[in-house]
Design a protein around this motif. Structure first.
Motif, PDB file in Angstrom:
ATOM      1  N   VAL A 197      -3.524  -2.753  -4.632  1.00 20.08           N
ATOM      2  CA  VAL A 197      -4.680  -2.756  -3.650  1.00 20.08           C
ATOM      3  C   VAL A 197      -5.636  -3.793  -3.188  1.00 20.08           C
ATOM      4  O   VAL A 197      -5.876  -4.300  -2.067  1.00 20.08           O
ATOM      5  CB  VAL A 197      -5.396  -1.459  -3.832  1.00 20.08           C
ATOM      6  CG1 VAL A 197      -6.575  -1.038  -2.735  1.00 20.08           C
ATOM      7  CG2 VAL A 197      -4.668  -0.071  -4.001  1.00 20.08           C
ATOM      8  N   LEU A 240      -6.560   6.084  -0.150  1.00 20.35           N
ATOM      9  CA  LEU A 240      -5.794   4.956   0.349  1.00 20.35           C
ATOM     10  C   LEU A 240      -5.249   4.999   1.684  1.00 20.35           C
ATOM     11  O   LEU A 240      -4.720   4.114   2.240  1.00 20.35           O
ATOM     12  CB  LEU A 240      -4.776   4.337  -0.478  1.00 20.35           C
ATOM     13  CG  LEU A 240      -4.933   3.937  -2.123  1.00 20.35           C
ATOM     14  CD1 LEU A 240      -3.949   3.420  -2.817  1.00 20.35           C
ATOM     15  CD2 LEU A 240      -5.984   2.802  -2.145  1.00 20.35           C
ATOM     16  N   TRP A 244      -5.134  -1.545   7.777  1.00 18.97           N
ATOM     17  CA  TRP A 244      -5.101  -2.952   7.225  1.00 18.97           C
ATOM     18  C   TRP A 244      -3.955  -3.537   7.869  1.00 18.97           C
ATOM     19  O   TRP A 244      -3.993  -4.691   8.237  1.00 18.97           O
ATOM     20  CB  TRP A 244      -5.143  -2.978   5.831  1.00 18.97           C
ATOM     21  CG  TRP A 244      -6.432  -2.658   5.327  1.00 18.97           C
ATOM     22  CD1 TRP A 244      -7.374  -2.718   5.946  1.00 18.97           C
ATOM     23  CD2 TRP A 244      -6.606  -2.749   3.802  1.00 18.97           C
ATOM     24  NE1 TRP A 244      -8.666  -2.532   5.163  1.00 18.97           N
ATOM     25  CE2 TRP A 244      -8.250  -2.649   3.736  1.00 18.97           C
ATOM     26  CE3 TRP A 244      -5.953  -2.841   2.488  1.00 18.97           C
ATOM     27  CZ2 TRP A 244      -8.549  -2.531   2.368  1.00 18.97           C
ATOM     28  CZ3 TRP A 244      -6.627  -2.808   1.369  1.00 18.97           C
ATOM     29  CH2 TRP A 244      -8.011  -2.676   1.395  1.00 18.97           C
ATOM     30  N   THR A 260       2.084   1.899  -3.618  1.00 19.41           N
ATOM     31  CA  THR A 260       1.246   2.337  -4.385  1.00 19.41           C
ATOM     32  C   THR A 260       0.752   3.664  -4.083  1.00 19.41           C
ATOM     33  O   THR A 260       0.582   4.628  -4.967  1.00 19.41           O
ATOM     34  CB  THR A 260       0.051   1.397  -4.241  1.00 19.41           C
ATOM     35  OG1 THR A 260       0.104   0.057  -4.501  1.00 19.41           O
ATOM     36  CG2 THR A 260      -1.432   1.927  -5.327  1.00 19.41           C
ATOM     37  N   THR A 261       0.694   4.185  -2.843  1.00 21.33           N
ATOM     38  CA  THR A 261       0.441   5.577  -2.409  1.00 21.33           C
ATOM     39  C   THR A 261       1.372   6.372  -2.828  1.00 21.33           C
ATOM     40  O   THR A 261       1.290   7.687  -3.286  1.00 21.33           O
ATOM     41  CB  THR A 261       0.105   5.526  -0.934  1.00 21.33           C
ATOM     42  OG1 THR A 261      -0.705   4.543  -0.508  1.00 21.33           O
ATOM     43  CG2 THR A 261      -0.453   7.065  -0.678  1.00 21.33           C
ATOM     44  N   ALA A 303      -3.747  -6.258  -1.421  1.00 24.28           N
ATOM     45  CA  ALA A 303      -3.417  -6.051   0.093  1.00 24.28           C
ATOM     46  C   ALA A 303      -4.828  -6.274   0.581  1.00 24.28           C
ATOM     47  O   ALA A 303      -4.784  -6.747   1.986  1.00 24.28           O
ATOM     48  CB  ALA A 303      -3.214  -4.621   0.158  1.00 24.28           C
ATOM     49  N   ALA A 304      -6.021  -6.032   0.184  1.00 26.90           N
ATOM     50  CA  ALA A 304      -7.231  -6.630   0.750  1.00 26.90           C
ATOM     51  C   ALA A 304      -7.271  -7.914   0.756  1.00 26.90           C
ATOM     52  O   ALA A 304      -8.077  -8.239   1.899  1.00 26.90           O
ATOM     53  CB  ALA A 304      -8.489  -5.573  -0.107  1.00 26.90           C
ATOM     54  N   ALA A 333      -6.673   2.840   4.477  1.00 30.85           N
ATOM     55  CA  ALA A 333      -6.272   1.609   4.424  1.00 30.85           C
ATOM     56  C   ALA A 333      -4.507   1.230   4.741  1.00 30.85           C
ATOM     57  O   ALA A 333      -4.310   0.296   5.549  1.00 30.85           O
ATOM     58  CB  ALA A 333      -6.478   0.868   3.168  1.00 30.85           C
ATOM     59  N   LEU A 334      -4.039   2.320   4.321  1.00 32.86           N
ATOM     60  CA  LEU A 334      -2.475   2.231   4.754  1.00 32.86           C
ATOM     61  C   LEU A 334      -2.238   2.037   6.350  1.00 32.86           C
ATOM     62  O   LEU A 334      -1.262   1.430   6.601  1.00 32.86           O
ATOM     63  CB  LEU A 334      -1.718   3.307   4.402  1.00 32.86           C
ATOM     64  CG  LEU A 334      -0.293   3.676   4.443  1.00 32.86           C
ATOM     65  CD1 LEU A 334       0.325   2.567   3.668  1.00 32.86           C
ATOM     66  CD2 LEU A 334       0.200   4.882   3.885  1.00 32.86           C
ATOM     67  N   PRO A 343     -12.404   3.754  -0.417  1.00 31.99           N
ATOM     68  CA  PRO A 343     -12.306   3.233  -1.684  1.00 31.99           C
ATOM     69  C   PRO A 343     -13.451   2.692  -2.122  1.00 31.99           C
ATOM     70  O   PRO A 343     -14.065   3.014  -3.292  1.00 31.99           O
ATOM     71  CB  PRO A 343     -11.193   1.968  -1.791  1.00 31.99           C
ATOM     72  CG  PRO A 343     -10.248   2.290  -0.681  1.00 31.99           C
ATOM     73  CD  PRO A 343     -11.106   2.855   0.325  1.00 31.99           C
ATOM     74  N   LEU A 349       0.899  -0.921   0.051  1.00 31.40           N
ATOM     75  CA  LEU A 349      -0.012   0.116  -0.142  1.00 31.40           C
ATOM     76  C   LEU A 349       0.783   1.176   0.167  1.00 31.40           C
ATOM     77  O   LEU A 349       0.432   2.292  -0.470  1.00 31.40           O
ATOM     78  CB  LEU A 349      -1.062   0.061   1.259  1.00 31.40           C
ATOM     79  CG  LEU A 349      -1.987  -1.171   1.271  1.00 31.40           C
ATOM     80  CD1 LEU A 349      -2.778  -0.931   2.533  1.00 31.40           C
ATOM     81  CD2 LEU A 349      -2.865  -0.850  -0.197  1.00 31.40           C
TER      82      LEU A 349
END
Length: 705
Positions: free
Chosen positions: A538, A463, A470, A448-449, A541-542, A466-467, A496, A445
């Motif tokens: 993403v 995001l 999660w 990606t961010t 990661a989910a 979630a960063l 999201p 994450l």
């Protein structure tokens, strides 16, 4: 300390946001009146065209006949203009059809051109209100032909724009890119009185249209006693810029770098087939469009660059300020996780295994996306066009649902196969530990961010929850209950999911249409390969976070819970798996140096304590139990020194381990016949006591403690 740094970063971000707000750019105005627009004549022409061409679906005979009428009318009102009919084939909601763009270019002074666009096709039969854009375009062309404009003005009637797809607008955007300074798109100029007029500047890319052009058209609407809708809320701005998707022609033009705005009363979606055309309202819209056209034709008129920031309380927060805000949030998180990762690595936790496991969860979405792209290129998916479709233009059948099921199976199968494969090949383990998975989820994450920080900062803001949430849901914190872990997972997913729901609702896509709509986005190319990679990371990661929250599953045949790993498996060494230790072997089997074998560093794996050697921490890898040491069962299934192969001294309980190998720490339960022995005093064999001055200072301190 970390909390103080985070609070300081947030205060700095708030300070930057306050001092970076700037005033909105002023609108362009024209001194000439707009009374030349003949509203009653435009209403009569619109009624006549709707009766002559009631069926105008893209590529139909009615659409082609209306295109020929528009070309003839443009030749009549613009005798000095060059008329061009661009015929091409493209996908439509009814399949592949032959479409035609009709354009008339009236030359002016050297320089960039002004573009006026309207689509003439309609999804529904009749749709007189949707035809008002084409009628207004012909009226504006007649006025421009009777006056002298400074800029070259091009009028274009496109096809394939009703309900999305925008095939005509996409082709036009590629042709005029770089030579047009401003584009005004005419939509439904009558519509329902309950709906206020709107100026839409959304794009199918990261940048929106020009903010000055938007304010120019809004000022023109107010001059005609039409109250445009207020500026979009901050949430909708973040969503429509972070997840760009629009079905108006301005979306394709803005994506090509042409500053464009859609003037409409119904938004970008097609109106109802029986929507009435109110003559007075239609005339006011036409005069407002003429005012905007006159304003952008002024000698020093410039609509400025595309909008990169967001509008908050009547002021603009620029794009660079958004990146500074994002950086103030990312830096403390990055520093804290870096320190924690170093500590975990020193404790022997295999972080690379968690990273490979999380990356393996993202392989499935990538493979499924590639299959969808291949299906679109091969013609299995229709209509596969770069621009998105609205819900009214979508139709599903058995073949579309079969393809959706196949893609879901590909996603699930490749994810299930790639996850353990990458973990074994990269880290030599079958499954990672919870700290490893938390590290992998955060790293994916975070990467990606960071990429979105450069490309699209508004998407990166989606995001941020979630960063944080999660990795916390996966981490082995004893005080976090399973229900709390589920709550953290939902907190990370709320932004999201809410953003995707907002886009789907704005485009009027039904719940049952969403899977096929997503397939069309990927197959047609609206979701670029880079965007597909980010979405896959993403989603991976989910998936990794969700799998770590799954409770243990009992085997229906044996009644036992799933074991974390096969017994006797050791880590890979040099591409080969290390020899396993038999379960009936002693605690020092395979680890004692043996007679005649030179002993190296005491912390190296594979060494026993041996007689006479000073014992250190019992949790180090590869140590034998030695006399007086209690043997514990490691997660690998063999009796060892309390460390599972490659997991950094972390114990995992078979009974509490989930079906995907992410276990919880536990305290070993000793059998009744095993009595733990007390540790011998390390100073019994020494000629001096713990307080003797001959003892080194470090040992005195340790002995005293």
């Amino acid at each position: 300390m970390a909390i103080r740094i985070g609070i300081g970063a947030l205060l700095l971000a708030a300070l930057v946001a306050v001092f970076s707000l700037r005033a909105l750019p002023g609108p362009l105005t024209a001194d000439l009146p707009a009374e030349a627009y003949d509203g009653p004549a435009a209403k009569r022409m619109n009624d006549r065209l709707s009766e002559m061409f009631p069926d105008r679906r893209a590529g139909s005979p009615g659409d082609a006949a209306l295109g020929r009428f528009v070309a003839t009318e443009l030749r009549r009102v613009l005798p000095t203009a060059s008329i061009r009919e661009d015929e091409f084939e493209a996908d439509t909601p009814d399949g592949r059809r032959s479409l035609r763009n009709v354009s008339a270019t009236l030359p002016g002074l050297p320089g960039k051109e002004i573009l006026v666009v309207a689509h003439r096709d309609a999804l529904r039969r009749g749709a007189a209100a949707e035809l008002t854009g084409t009628t207004a375009l012909l009226q504006l062309a007649a006025i421009v032909g009777q006056n002298r404009f400074r800029h070259t003005v091009q009028f274009v009637s496109t096809s394939g724009g009703s309900g999305g797809g925008l095939t005509g607008a996409t082709r036009l955007a590629r042709q005029v890119k770089g030579r047009v300074s401003t584009a005004i798109v005419l939509g439904d100029l009558s519509g329902d009185r309950a709906r206020g007029p709107r100026v839409v500047t959304w794009a199918n890319g990261t940048a929106a249209g020009s903010l000055r052009l938007q304010r120019t058209l809004e000022t023109a609407l107010r001059a005609e006693n039409l109250r445009p809708s207020d500026s979009e809320a901050i949430w909708r701005q973040i969503v429509r810029r972070g997840l760009p998707a629009t079905v108006g022609e301005q979306g394709e033009l803005n994506q090509a770098g042409v500053p464009s705005a859609l003037l409409t009363s119904e938004g970008a979606l097609p109106g109802a087939a029986d929507a009435p055309v109110v003559g007075e309202r239609f005339a006011a819209f036409g005069r407002a469009a003429l005012r905007g056209l006159l304003a952008v034709d002024e000698p020093s008129a410039s609509v400025g660059p595309p909008q990169t920031g967001v509008v908050i309380a009547g002021r603009e927060l620029s794009g660079w300020a958004l990146r500074v805000l994002l950086l103030c949030v990312l830096l403390p998180l990055t520093g804290g996780v870096l320190v924690l990762s170093i500590a975990l690595a020193r404790d022997g936790v295999n972080l690379l295994a968690g990273l490979a496991w999380t990356a393996g969860c993202g392989v499935g979405p990538v493979i499924a996306g590639l299959v969808a792209i291949g299906s679109g290129r091969s013609g299995l998916v229709e209509p596969a066009v770069p621009a998105p479709f609205a819900g009214p233009a979508l139709s599903t059948n058995v073949g579309s649902w079969v393809l959706v099921v196949v893609l879901l199976l590909v996603l699930a199968g490749t994810t299930a196969a790639a996850r353990p494969f990458l973990t074994r090949e990269v880290a030599g383990l079958h499954r990672p530990t919870r700290p490893g998975v938390a590290f992998g989820v955060f790293t994916v994450l975070w990467a990606t961010t960071l990429a979105l920080f450069v490309l699209d900062p508004l998407a990166a803001f989606l995001l941020l929850p979630a960063l944080v949430a999660w990795p916390a849901a996966v981490s082995p914190v004893p005080v976090v209950a399973p229900l709390h872990r589920l709550g953290l997972f939902l907190v990370g997913a709320v932004l999201p999911v809410a953003a995707a729901t907002t886009v789907v609702a704005d485009l009027d896509v039904g719940i049952l249409q969403v899977p096929w709509w997503l397939v069309l986005l990927v197959a047609g190319g609206h979701v670029t390969p880079v965007a597909m990679l980010f979405i896959s990371l993403v989603v991976g990661a989910a998936i990794a976070t969700a799998l770590s929250l799954v409770p243990p599953v009992r085997n229906p045949f044996t009644g036992r819970r799933a074991a974390p790993a096969a017994a006797g498996r050791g880590p890979r060494r040099g591409g080969r798996r290390a020899p396993a230790v038999p379960e009936d072997a002693g605690p020092s089997a395979g680890r004692d140096a043996g007679p005649g074998r030179p002993r190296g560093r005491s912390g190296r794996a594979g060494r026993g304590a041996g007689p006479g050697r000073t014992r250190r921490r019992s949790g180090r890898a590869g140590r034998g139990a030695g006399p007086g040491r209690t043997r514990r069962r490691a997660a690998g299934g063999s009796e060892s020194d309390g460390r599972s192969p490659g997991d950094g001294g972390r114990l995992e309980d078979d009974a509490s381990d989930g079906p995907f190998g992410v276990g919880e720490p536990f305290e070993p339960v000793l059998p009744d016949d095993v009595v733990p022995a007390e540790d011998p005093d390390p100073f019994d064999d020494l000629p001096f006591g713990p307080d003797d001055p001959q003892l080194p200072r470090r040992r005195r301190r340790r002995a005293g403690s």
